[in-house]
Design a protein around this motif. Sequence first.
Motif, PDB file in Angstrom:
ATOM      1  N   ILE A   1       0.817  -1.074  -0.007  1.00  0.00           N
ATOM      2  CA  ILE A   1      -0.186   0.228  -0.024  1.00  0.00           C
ATOM      3  C   ILE A   1       1.208   1.524   0.019  1.00  0.00           C
ATOM      4  O   ILE A   1       0.410   1.616  -0.678  1.00  0.00           O
ATOM      5  N   PHE A   2       1.687   1.244   0.961  1.00  0.00           N
ATOM      6  CA  PHE A   2       3.116   2.147   1.001  1.00  0.00           C
ATOM      7  C   PHE A   2       3.611   2.762  -0.769  1.00  0.00           C
ATOM      8  O   PHE A   2       3.449   3.355  -0.955  1.00  0.00           O
ATOM      9  N   ALA A   3       3.658   1.676  -1.079  1.00  0.00           N
ATOM     10  CA  ALA A   3       4.472   1.164  -2.456  1.00  0.00           C
ATOM     11  C   ALA A   3       3.690   1.842  -3.740  1.00  0.00           C
ATOM     12  O   ALA A   3       4.013   3.193  -4.760  1.00  0.00           O
ATOM     13  N   CYS A   4       1.970   1.945  -3.313  1.00  0.00           N
ATOM     14  CA  CYS A   4       1.074   2.286  -4.530  1.00  0.00           C
ATOM     15  C   CYS A   4       0.948   3.804  -4.079  1.00  0.00           C
ATOM     16  O   CYS A   4       1.415   4.697  -5.178  1.00  0.00           O
ATOM     17  N   GLY A   5       1.278   4.144  -3.192  1.00  0.00           N
ATOM     18  CA  GLY A   5       1.531   5.504  -2.914  1.00  0.00           C
ATOM     19  C   GLY A   5       2.000   6.688  -3.048  1.00  0.00           C
ATOM     20  O   GLY A   5       2.115   7.549  -3.552  1.00  0.00           O
ATOM     21  N   MET A   6       2.742   5.721  -3.078  1.00  0.00           N
ATOM     22  CA  MET A   6       4.992   6.353  -4.059  1.00  0.00           C
ATOM     23  C   MET A   6       4.232   6.834  -5.365  1.00  0.00           C
ATOM     24  O   MET A   6       5.442   7.663  -5.645  1.00  0.00           O
ATOM     25  N   THR A   7       3.946   6.145  -5.904  1.00  0.00           N
ATOM     26  CA  THR A   7       3.888   5.973  -7.266  1.00  0.00           C
ATOM     27  C   THR A   7       2.930   7.386  -7.475  1.00  0.00           C
ATOM     28  O   THR A   7       2.823   8.098  -8.199  1.00  0.00           O
TER      29      THR A   7
ATOM     30  N   ILE B   1       2.855  13.705  -8.739  1.00  0.00           N
ATOM     31  CA  ILE B   1       2.900  14.097  -8.200  1.00  0.00           C
ATOM     32  C   ILE B   1       4.279  15.562  -8.968  1.00  0.00           C
ATOM     33  O   ILE B   1       3.924  16.280  -9.520  1.00  0.00           O
ATOM     34  N   ILE B   2       5.212  14.774  -8.646  1.00  0.00           N
ATOM     35  CA  ILE B   2       6.760  15.164  -8.769  1.00  0.00           C
ATOM     36  C   ILE B   2       7.012  15.840 -10.038  1.00  0.00           C
ATOM     37  O   ILE B   2       7.851  16.644 -10.702  1.00  0.00           O
ATOM     38  N   VAL B   3       6.590  14.687 -11.316  1.00  0.00           N
ATOM     39  CA  VAL B   3       6.819  14.667 -12.451  1.00  0.00           C
ATOM     40  C   VAL B   3       5.753  15.518 -13.081  1.00  0.00           C
ATOM     41  O   VAL B   3       6.568  16.003 -14.181  1.00  0.00           O
ATOM     42  N   GLN B   4       5.342  16.400 -12.575  1.00  0.00           N
ATOM     43  CA  GLN B   4       4.392  17.641 -12.861  1.00  0.00           C
ATOM     44  C   GLN B   4       4.945  18.850 -13.435  1.00  0.00           C
ATOM     45  O   GLN B   4       4.997  19.487 -14.428  1.00  0.00           O
ATOM     46  N   TRP B   5       6.243  18.375 -12.701  1.00  0.00           N
ATOM     47  CA  TRP B   5       6.823  19.401 -13.259  1.00  0.00           C
ATOM     48  C   TRP B   5       8.899  19.712 -13.204  1.00  0.00           C
ATOM     49  O   TRP B   5       9.126  20.561 -13.300  1.00  0.00           O
ATOM     50  N   TYR B   6       8.974  18.288 -12.480  1.00  0.00           N
ATOM     51  CA  TYR B   6      10.264  17.812 -12.792  1.00  0.00           C
ATOM     52  C   TYR B   6      10.292  16.706 -13.165  1.00  0.00           C
ATOM     53  O   TYR B   6       9.348  15.885 -13.298  1.00  0.00           O
ATOM     54  N   PRO B   7      10.856  16.525 -14.716  1.00  0.00           N
ATOM     55  CA  PRO B   7      11.293  15.439 -15.489  1.00  0.00           C
ATOM     56  C   PRO B   7      11.990  14.275 -15.135  1.00  0.00           C
ATOM     57  O   PRO B   7      12.527  13.699 -15.878  1.00  0.00           O
ATOM     58  N   PHE B   8      11.477  13.696 -13.723  1.00  0.00           N
ATOM     59  CA  PHE B   8      12.081  12.771 -12.536  1.00  0.00           C
ATOM     60  C   PHE B   8      11.938  11.246 -13.734  1.00  0.00           C
ATOM     61  O   PHE B   8      10.686  10.654 -12.735  1.00  0.00           O
ATOM     62  N   TYR B   9      11.559  11.795 -14.999  1.00  0.00           N
ATOM     63  CA  TYR B   9      11.179   9.970 -15.230  1.00  0.00           C
ATOM     64  C   TYR B   9      11.334   8.098 -15.052  1.00  0.00           C
ATOM     65  O   TYR B   9      10.467   7.553 -15.003  1.00  0.00           O
ATOM     66  N   TRP B  10      12.535   8.406 -15.071  1.00  0.00           N
ATOM     67  CA  TRP B  10      13.491   8.036 -14.181  1.00  0.00           C
ATOM     68  C   TRP B  10      13.508   7.382 -12.846  1.00  0.00           C
ATOM     69  O   TRP B  10      13.003   6.157 -12.789  1.00  0.00           O
ATOM     70  N   LEU B  11      13.526   8.386 -12.180  1.00  0.00           N
ATOM     71  CA  LEU B  11      12.754   7.691 -10.642  1.00  0.00           C
ATOM     72  C   LEU B  11      11.413   7.112 -10.371  1.00  0.00           C
ATOM     73  O   LEU B  11      10.800   6.413  -9.779  1.00  0.00           O
ATOM     74  N   GLU B  12      10.294   7.471 -11.188  1.00  0.00           N
ATOM     75  CA  GLU B  12       8.877   7.443 -11.314  1.00  0.00           C
ATOM     76  C   GLU B  12       9.115   6.003 -12.016  1.00  0.00           C
ATOM     77  O   GLU B  12       8.473   5.299 -11.384  1.00  0.00           O
ATOM     78  N   ALA B  13       9.582   5.330 -12.700  1.00  0.00           N
ATOM     79  CA  ALA B  13      10.531   3.983 -13.008  1.00  0.00           C
ATOM     80  C   ALA B  13      10.873   3.286 -12.166  1.00  0.00           C
ATOM     81  O   ALA B  13       9.876   2.062 -12.405  1.00  0.00           O
ATOM     82  N   ILE B  14      11.210   3.812 -11.039  1.00  0.00           N
ATOM     83  CA  ILE B  14      12.265   2.939 -10.617  1.00  0.00           C
ATOM     84  C   ILE B  14      10.990   2.708  -9.356  1.00  0.00           C
ATOM     85  O   ILE B  14      10.791   1.981  -9.318  1.00  0.00           O
ATOM     86  N   VAL B  15      10.580   3.783  -9.273  1.00  0.00           N
ATOM     87  CA  VAL B  15       9.528   3.293  -7.797  1.00  0.00           C
ATOM     88  C   VAL B  15       7.629   2.848  -8.288  1.00  0.00           C
ATOM     89  O   VAL B  15       7.313   1.928  -7.744  1.00  0.00           O
ATOM     90  N   ASN B  16       7.164   2.777  -9.662  1.00  0.00           N
ATOM     91  CA  ASN B  16       6.529   1.561 -10.398  1.00  0.00           C
ATOM     92  C   ASN B  16       7.251   0.413 -10.558  1.00  0.00           C
ATOM     93  O   ASN B  16       6.549  -0.434 -10.282  1.00  0.00           O
ATOM     94  N   VAL B  17       8.444  -0.025 -10.534  1.00  0.00           N
ATOM     95  CA  VAL B  17       8.840  -1.060 -10.576  1.00  0.00           C
ATOM     96  C   VAL B  17       8.781  -1.881  -9.009  1.00  0.00           C
ATOM     97  O   VAL B  17       8.328  -2.946  -8.651  1.00  0.00           O
ATOM     98  N   TRP B  18       9.331  -1.361  -8.085  1.00  0.00           N
ATOM     99  CA  TRP B  18       9.309  -1.463  -6.739  1.00  0.00           C
ATOM    100  C   TRP B  18       8.115  -1.505  -6.918  1.00  0.00           C
ATOM    101  O   TRP B  18       7.781  -2.827  -5.624  1.00  0.00           O
ATOM    102  N   CYS B  19       6.922  -0.807  -6.967  1.00  0.00           N
ATOM    103  CA  CYS B  19       5.662  -1.670  -6.888  1.00  0.00           C
ATOM    104  C   CYS B  19       4.873  -1.963  -7.393  1.00  0.00           C
ATOM    105  O   CYS B  19       4.645  -2.984  -6.277  1.00  0.00           O
ATOM    106  N   ALA B  20       5.600  -3.271  -8.534  1.00  0.00           N
ATOM    107  CA  ALA B  20       5.191  -3.931  -8.906  1.00  0.00           C
ATOM    108  C   ALA B  20       5.837  -5.581  -8.308  1.00  0.00           C
ATOM    109  O   ALA B  20       5.087  -6.154  -7.989  1.00  0.00           O
ATOM    110  N   VAL B  21       7.330  -4.659  -8.200  1.00  0.00           N
ATOM    111  CA  VAL B  21       7.925  -6.168  -7.492  1.00  0.00           C
ATOM    112  C   VAL B  21       6.765  -6.504  -6.272  1.00  0.00           C
ATOM    113  O   VAL B  21       6.468  -7.673  -5.628  1.00  0.00           O
TER     114      VAL B  21
END
Length: 158
Positions: free
Chosen positions: A68-74, A79-99
């Motif tokens: 549930i925490f990992a889902c929240g972090m996605t 929110i963050i990528v609305q202003w900063y292009p941290f898409y790789w970090l977003e991808a890492i968080v998504n992979v972590w959530c998936a695992v």
Amino acid sequence: MIENYFFSAFSPHRYCLNNNVFLISTEVISDAMIALAYCILSYGLIKFVQMRKHAPFDYIFKFFSKFIFACGMTHVMKIIVQWYPFYWLEAIVNVWCAVVSIFTAYLLVRLLPIGVEVSNIIWIKRDVVRLKDLQDMVCKFEDEFLTRLVKGKKSNGR
């Protein structure tokens, strides 16, 4: 070089939304509310496990909390990528959530038969207690009935 590849090559997501303030605000507010709810739920599960010492299957509650925490972090990353292009970090968080999600689902599926058996045992124990209570009531009723019967015979026999 790496910084250019990971960050500068992309634009913040708000540009894809044509900087539409209403749409961006709606997404940010809803994602923030979802992330907050997920964090509270995650915290609640951890507190539940801490408060219930020796709870059966406490590890599944801990994994659900992580899931549930990992889902929240996605949602935080959205929110963050609305202003900063941290898409790789977003991808890492998504992979972590998936695992974490897959592992939690695996544990749940493995635990279901055991959980059903434990549930059955709990219900059987409750039924045994109810039957003992019922048996005590019947014995008390029989004693009262026999006492009254004996008293009635004595009073009729005088």
